[in-house]
Design a protein around this motif. Sequence first.
Motif, PDB file in Angstrom:
ATOM      1  N   PRO A 296       0.816  -1.228   0.000  1.00 46.86           N
ATOM      2  CA  PRO A 296       0.000   0.000   0.000  1.00 46.86           C
ATOM      3  C   PRO A 296       0.847   1.274   0.000  1.00 46.86           C
ATOM      4  CG  PRO A 296       0.065  -0.917   2.207  1.00 46.86           C
ATOM      5  CD  PRO A 296       0.786  -1.904   1.317  1.00 46.86           C
ATOM      6  N   ILE A 297       1.609   1.441  -1.056  1.00 50.46           N
ATOM      7  CA  ILE A 297       2.443   2.639  -1.232  1.00 50.46           C
ATOM      8  C   ILE A 297       2.060   3.267  -2.562  1.00 50.46           C
ATOM      9  CG2 ILE A 297       4.782   3.543  -1.476  1.00 50.46           C
ATOM     10  CD1 ILE A 297       5.783   1.182   0.159  1.00 50.46           C
ATOM     11  N   GLU A 298       1.728   4.552  -2.556  1.00 51.84           N
ATOM     12  CA  GLU A 298       1.227   5.182  -3.775  1.00 51.84           C
ATOM     13  C   GLU A 298       2.324   5.525  -4.783  1.00 51.84           C
ATOM     14  OE1 GLU A 298       0.998   9.815  -2.127  1.00 51.84           O
ATOM     15  OE2 GLU A 298      -0.823   8.749  -2.713  1.00 51.84           O
ATOM     16  N   GLN A 299       3.554   5.692  -4.331  1.00 50.42           N
ATOM     17  CA  GLN A 299       4.630   5.993  -5.272  1.00 50.42           C
ATOM     18  C   GLN A 299       4.838   4.809  -6.215  1.00 50.42           C
ATOM     19  OE1 GLN A 299       4.820   6.913  -2.121  1.00 50.42           O
ATOM     20  NE2 GLN A 299       5.179   9.121  -2.224  1.00 50.42           N
ATOM     21  N   LEU A 300       5.122   5.114  -7.475  1.00 47.02           N
ATOM     22  CA  LEU A 300       5.265   4.062  -8.482  1.00 47.02           C
ATOM     23  C   LEU A 300       6.546   3.269  -8.301  1.00 47.02           C
ATOM     24  CD1 LEU A 300       4.400   2.670 -11.130  1.00 47.02           C
ATOM     25  CD2 LEU A 300       5.553   4.512 -12.362  1.00 47.02           C
ATOM     26  N   PHE A 301       7.656   3.956  -8.161  1.00 49.86           N
ATOM     27  CA  PHE A 301       8.949   3.281  -8.087  1.00 49.86           C
ATOM     28  C   PHE A 301       9.402   3.129  -6.634  1.00 49.86           C
ATOM     29  CE2 PHE A 301       8.983   5.142 -12.369  1.00 49.86           C
ATOM     30  CZ  PHE A 301       9.199   3.983 -13.109  1.00 49.86           C
ATOM     31  N   LEU A 302       9.795   1.892  -6.309  1.00 51.48           N
ATOM     32  CA  LEU A 302      10.223   1.574  -4.956  1.00 51.48           C
ATOM     33  C   LEU A 302      11.658   1.074  -4.974  1.00 51.48           C
ATOM     34  CD1 LEU A 302       7.048  -0.390  -3.763  1.00 51.48           C
ATOM     35  CD2 LEU A 302       7.455   2.081  -3.694  1.00 51.48           C
ATOM     36  N   CYS A 303      12.245   1.003  -3.791  1.00 52.72           N
ATOM     37  CA  CYS A 303      13.596   0.456  -3.696  1.00 52.72           C
ATOM     38  C   CYS A 303      13.561  -1.019  -4.096  1.00 52.72           C
ATOM     39  CB  CYS A 303      14.138   0.608  -2.280  1.00 52.72           C
ATOM     40  SG  CYS A 303      13.121  -0.175  -1.025  1.00 52.72           S
ATOM     41  N   ALA A 304      14.714  -1.539  -4.495  1.00 49.46           N
ATOM     42  CA  ALA A 304      14.766  -2.879  -5.074  1.00 49.46           C
ATOM     43  C   ALA A 304      14.711  -3.992  -4.037  1.00 49.46           C
ATOM     44  CB  ALA A 304      16.031  -3.022  -5.924  1.00 49.46           C
ATOM     45  N   LYS A 305      14.978  -3.673  -2.768  1.00 53.46           N
ATOM     46  CA  LYS A 305      15.007  -4.699  -1.727  1.00 53.46           C
ATOM     47  C   LYS A 305      14.131  -4.292  -0.550  1.00 53.46           C
ATOM     48  CE  LYS A 305      19.748  -6.164  -2.840  1.00 53.46           C
ATOM     49  NZ  LYS A 305      21.137  -6.347  -2.312  1.00 53.46           N
ATOM     50  N   ALA A 306      13.626  -5.323   0.164  1.00 53.77           N
ATOM     51  CA  ALA A 306      12.829  -5.065   1.357  1.00 53.77           C
ATOM     52  C   ALA A 306      13.717  -4.476   2.453  1.00 53.77           C
ATOM     53  CB  ALA A 306      12.180  -6.367   1.820  1.00 53.77           C
ATOM     54  N   PRO A 307      13.165  -3.674   3.342  1.00 61.21           N
ATOM     55  CA  PRO A 307      11.748  -3.291   3.440  1.00 61.21           C
ATOM     56  C   PRO A 307      11.346  -2.330   2.320  1.00 61.21           C
ATOM     57  CG  PRO A 307      13.049  -2.077   5.044  1.00 61.21           C
ATOM     58  CD  PRO A 307      13.976  -3.087   4.433  1.00 61.21           C
ATOM     59  N   TRP A 308      10.161  -2.564   1.733  1.00 59.98           N
ATOM     60  CA  TRP A 308       9.726  -1.794   0.580  1.00 59.98           C
ATOM     61  C   TRP A 308       9.392  -0.364   0.986  1.00 59.98           C
ATOM     62  CZ3 TRP A 308      11.490  -4.939  -2.660  1.00 59.98           C
ATOM     63  CH2 TRP A 308      11.276  -6.308  -2.553  1.00 59.98           C
ATOM     64  N   ARG A 309       9.914   0.564   0.239  1.00 62.80           N
ATOM     65  CA  ARG A 309       9.691   1.981   0.510  1.00 62.80           C
ATOM     66  C   ARG A 309       9.975   2.766  -0.768  1.00 62.80           C
ATOM     67  NH1 ARG A 309      14.309  -0.031   2.213  1.00 62.80           N
ATOM     68  NH2 ARG A 309      16.276   1.103   1.923  1.00 62.80           N
ATOM     69  N   PRO A 310       9.451   3.975  -0.865  1.00 62.12           N
ATOM     70  CA  PRO A 310       9.706   4.803  -2.062  1.00 62.12           C
ATOM     71  C   PRO A 310      11.182   5.162  -2.175  1.00 62.12           C
ATOM     72  CG  PRO A 310       7.857   5.653  -0.782  1.00 62.12           C
ATOM     73  CD  PRO A 310       8.525   4.623   0.074  1.00 62.12           C
ATOM     74  N   LEU A 311      11.587   5.578  -3.343  1.00 59.81           N
ATOM     75  CA  LEU A 311      12.962   6.040  -3.544  1.00 59.81           C
ATOM     76  C   LEU A 311      13.226   7.221  -2.612  1.00 59.81           C
ATOM     77  CD1 LEU A 311      13.200   5.909  -7.449  1.00 59.81           C
ATOM     78  CD2 LEU A 311      13.823   4.153  -5.786  1.00 59.81           C
ATOM     79  N   ALA A 312      14.401   7.222  -2.011  1.00 61.96           N
ATOM     80  CA  ALA A 312      14.707   8.195  -0.961  1.00 61.96           C
ATOM     81  C   ALA A 312      14.749   9.631  -1.470  1.00 61.96           C
ATOM     82  CB  ALA A 312      16.028   7.836  -0.292  1.00 61.96           C
ATOM     83  N   GLY A 313      15.113   9.836  -2.736  1.00 62.73           N
ATOM     84  CA  GLY A 313      15.216  11.191  -3.254  1.00 62.73           C
ATOM     85  C   GLY A 313      15.820  11.216  -4.638  1.00 62.73           C
ATOM     86  N   SER A 314      16.035  12.426  -5.154  1.00 63.07           N
ATOM     87  CA  SER A 314      16.560  12.593  -6.510  1.00 63.07           C
ATOM     88  C   SER A 314      17.950  11.989  -6.669  1.00 63.07           C
ATOM     89  CB  SER A 314      16.602  14.078  -6.874  1.00 63.07           C
ATOM     90  OG  SER A 314      15.310  14.636  -6.848  1.00 63.07           O
ATOM     91  N   GLY A 315      18.721  11.961  -5.578  1.00 67.21           N
ATOM     92  CA  GLY A 315      20.062  11.401  -5.650  1.00 67.21           C
ATOM     93  C   GLY A 315      20.067   9.938  -6.034  1.00 67.21           C
ATOM     94  N   VAL A 316      19.022   9.197  -5.625  1.00 68.79           N
ATOM     95  CA  VAL A 316      18.926   7.782  -5.989  1.00 68.79           C
ATOM     96  C   VAL A 316      18.760   7.634  -7.495  1.00 68.79           C
ATOM     97  CG1 VAL A 316      17.585   5.665  -5.699  1.00 68.79           C
ATOM     98  CG2 VAL A 316      17.954   7.187  -3.750  1.00 68.79           C
ATOM     99  N   VAL A 317      17.925   8.480  -8.081  1.00 69.57           N
ATOM    100  CA  VAL A 317      17.700   8.435  -9.529  1.00 69.57           C
ATOM    101  C   VAL A 317      18.984   8.803 -10.276  1.00 69.57           C
ATOM    102  CG1 VAL A 317      16.256   9.258 -11.428  1.00 69.57           C
ATOM    103  CG2 VAL A 317      15.298   9.068  -9.121  1.00 69.57           C
ATOM    104  N   SER A 318      19.698   9.790  -9.774  1.00 71.95           N
ATOM    105  CA  SER A 318      20.970  10.171 -10.400  1.00 71.95           C
ATOM    106  C   SER A 318      21.971   9.025 -10.336  1.00 71.95           C
ATOM    107  CB  SER A 318      21.543  11.404  -9.702  1.00 71.95           C
ATOM    108  OG  SER A 318      20.723  12.535  -9.895  1.00 71.95           O
ATOM    109  N   SER A 319      21.970   8.280  -9.234  1.00 72.32           N
ATOM    110  CA  SER A 319      22.871   7.134  -9.100  1.00 72.32           C
ATOM    111  C   SER A 319      22.525   6.042 -10.107  1.00 72.32           C
ATOM    112  CB  SER A 319      22.792   6.569  -7.676  1.00 72.32           C
ATOM    113  OG  SER A 319      23.215   7.527  -6.733  1.00 72.32           O
ATOM    114  N   ILE A 320      21.238   5.856 -10.374  1.00 75.45           N
ATOM    115  CA  ILE A 320      20.806   4.873 -11.371  1.00 75.45           C
ATOM    116  C   ILE A 320      21.324   5.256 -12.751  1.00 75.45           C
ATOM    117  CG2 ILE A 320      18.765   3.981 -12.584  1.00 75.45           C
ATOM    118  CD1 ILE A 320      17.269   4.130  -9.894  1.00 75.45           C
ATOM    119  N   VAL A 321      21.232   6.539 -13.074  1.00 70.06           N
ATOM    120  CA  VAL A 321      21.733   7.010 -14.370  1.00 70.06           C
ATOM    121  C   VAL A 321      23.244   6.846 -14.451  1.00 70.06           C
ATOM    122  CG1 VAL A 321      21.965   9.010 -15.888  1.00 70.06           C
ATOM    123  CG2 VAL A 321      19.825   8.636 -14.652  1.00 70.06           C
TER     124      VAL A 321
END
Length: 272
Positions: free
Chosen positions: A174-199
């Motif tokens: 029951p989390i409304e954000q689309l993209f979540l972290c890849a491992k449990a515990p499930w939670r939304p991405l922490a911030g823009s820095g996570v997306v930059s790290s993916i790139v």
Amino acid sequence: MKRVVRLTDKLCLELGYNPKNYTSEKVRNTVCAYADSNSRGQVKCFTTALRTFIKFLVSQGLLRKELLASIPVVPQWRLSSLPKYLHETDVKKIIASCDTNKPNGVRDRAILLLLSRLALRAGDIVAMRLQDIAWDKGTIKLSGKGRVECHLPLPQEVGEAMLFYLESVRPTVPIEQLFLCAKAPWRPLAGSGVVSSIVAAAVRRAGIKNPPSLGTNLLRHSAATNMLRSGLELEAVSTILRHRSLDMTAHYAKVDVHMLREIAQPWPGGLS
């Protein structure tokens, strides 16, 4: 504030501690000497500190306000630099670098496609919610700067990648954000820095040599530049980028050398 104090100390060493000895020539020479060995940004900070310092002395009756006019203005032309971007072939390599046999690879591929096809910002990815996607209409709702909402068409390739992530990887929580972290515990991405790290990780995996940058803006700039180079109208690209001014979008048109050659006029007295 600490920077201003530090620069003011430096100013006192250069100009002296007696304001009566300050002259227009001495002020100009001090700025010019500092500019010879420092960047434009540092010089702007230096002149700001100098202006603040002299205004204080004027308020104390120790200097005439006319001395302010002797402080040189550091030129800063808006949008003067070229945007940093990658060619479409390199963008495809970055997307293909994701291992879709792994959960984080499926998620990252969907994120990279959103960034590179819709020129999204990192904050858009973090804030994206499940209810923002209108599958029946093929659109996605975004809230940009100033919380201005808009709806953009969802390309089929991007939609399929997102659907694959939702159906095969994303946990049912029951989390409304689309993209979540890849491992449990499930939670939304922490911030823009996570997306930059993916790139950044994808750029390294793709083997892109000497990329102009490693953040999410690299894909946003690349998307805008490649849209214009493929012939898309400036107004359409501006709508996708959610720019408030066409001048911001026109910044990306400067890299189209072929287009610039077509509109360039012969130099008077030179070769045509």
